[in-house]
Design an enzyme around this catalytic site. Structure first.
Site, short mmCIF file in Angstrom:
data_model
loop_
_atom_site.label_atom_id
_atom_site.label_comp_id
_atom_site.label_asym_id
_atom_site.label_seq_id
_atom_site.Cartn_x
_atom_site.Cartn_y
_atom_site.Cartn_z
N ASP A 119 0.87 -1.18 0.00
CA ASP A 119 0.00 0.00 0.00
C ASP A 119 0.91 1.23 0.00
O ASP A 119 1.15 1.85 1.02
CB ASP A 119 -0.88 -0.05 1.25
C1 SPV Z 1 -6.83 2.21 3.98
O1 SPV Z 1 -7.69 1.43 4.37
O2 SPV Z 1 -6.18 2.03 2.95
C2 SPV Z 1 -6.53 3.42 4.76
C3 SPV Z 1 -6.79 3.43 6.18
O3 SPV Z 1 -6.05 4.37 4.19
S1 SPV Z 1 -5.34 3.00 7.02
O4 SPV Z 1 -4.71 1.88 6.36
O5 SPV Z 1 -5.79 2.72 8.37
O6 SPV Z 1 -4.45 4.17 7.00
MG MG Z 2 -5.44 3.97 2.29
#
Ligand code: SPV
Ligand code: MG
Length: 288
Positions: free
Chosen positions: A45
């Site tokens: 991510d």
């Molecule tokens: C996601 O779900 O991708 C978010 C929330 O941005 S977090 O991972 O908690 O930052």
């Molecule tokens: Mg996110």
């Protein structure tokens, strides 16, 4: 929902199936989350998936459920020109809201290192561009504040929130990674004191001990359970597959599986016509 009297709960999904399960479980909205979608592709991510991949994932969710969908669009996938096109694509896909975070592109997940905030006025311009690009007046743009994640502090979060609100944000999301909701409580108190009646969202991943009702009482409107569906998937699938690999039979884990009948019901197998009169249809086309 944003202008309603009480808080509502938003469940993170990463595909059509999890969006439908969230709807069935009674949640009021869907978070098309970047972490969940990235995980489903098995990539970090960290701004690696393309905008098209994100939009397609959200579109899958749109087709699968009737709940409002708020799409996590990271830092907007680029500069203001990309943000303009991004809003048009999400609107065309029937998505109800986008949430843009004030980090530099490409962003990193908020629970990892490498957090670099966007210059506040540059980000406000992204918000203004997103609002100007929308066609449907109901489309919602959420400005996500990462000041507390990046260590820039509460004053920075509040001044940015004011700037983003003035740029047209319909709501703000205050993100915290503390293990209690202290920062959330303080943000809500100070935000309310500004007299700005803009709804606040939060993501209680690390302060799981605080209930939705307690967050609602602090002044939070939308509570996002961002990654629970993907995390339970990883755990449940890992455990079941390990058991099948280890034992000579699937008997020990049968109790933990959805029944075929439940799965068929979920995906609409009961609506499938088994005896389609193909030949008759062909004849009638020919006759015409
Ligand atoms: C996601 O779900 O991708 C978010 C929330 O941005 S977090 O991972 O908690 O930052
Ligand atoms: Mg996110």
């Amino acid at each position: 929902m944003l202008s309603g009297p009480s808080h509502f709960r938003i469940m993170g999904a990463h595909d059509g199936l999890t969006a439908k399960l969230a709807e069935n479980a009674g949640f009021e909205a869907i978070w098309a989350g970047g972490l969940g979608i990235s995980s489903s592709y098995l990539v970090p991510d960290a701004g690696l998936l393309t905008m098209t991949e994100f939009v397609n994932a959200a579109a899958q969710m749109r087709a699968a459920c009737t709940l409002p969908i708020i799409a996590d669009v990271d830092a907007g996938f680029g500069d203001v020109n990309v943000v303009r096109r991004m809003v048009r694509l999400y609107e065309a896909a029937g998505i109800d809201a986008v949430c843009i975070e004030d980090k530099q592109y490409p962003k990193r997940n908020s629970f990892r290192g490498g957090q670099h905030l966007e210059e506040p006025r540059a980000f406000a311009q992204k918000i203004a561009t997103a609002k100007a690009a929308q066609c449907d007046t109901d489309f919602v743009v959420v400005a996500r504040l990462e000041s507390l994640i990046a260590g820039a502090g509460m004053d920075d979060a509040l001044s940015r929130a004011e700037l983003y609100h003035d740029a047209g944000a319909d709501a703000v999301l205050i993100h915290s990674r503390l293990s209690d909701a202290g920062e959330i409580r303080e943000f809500c108190r100070r935000w309310q004191a500004t007299g700005r009646n803009v709804p606040v969202l939060c993501v209680p991943t690390t302060y799981a001990g605080t209930t939705a009702t307690e967050l609602g009482d602090m002044g939070i409107r939308g509570i996002i359970y961002a990654n629970h569906a993907i995390r339970v998937s990883v755990k449940a699938v890992t455990e079941v597959l390990a058991s099948i690999a280890k034992h000579d039979s699937t008997a020990p884990i049968e109790y933990s599986l959805a029944s075929l009948s439940d799965l068929f019901g979920l995906i609409g197998m009961n609506d499938v016509l088994n005896d389609v009169p193909w030949e008759g249809a062909a004849d009638s086309v020919e006759a015409r």
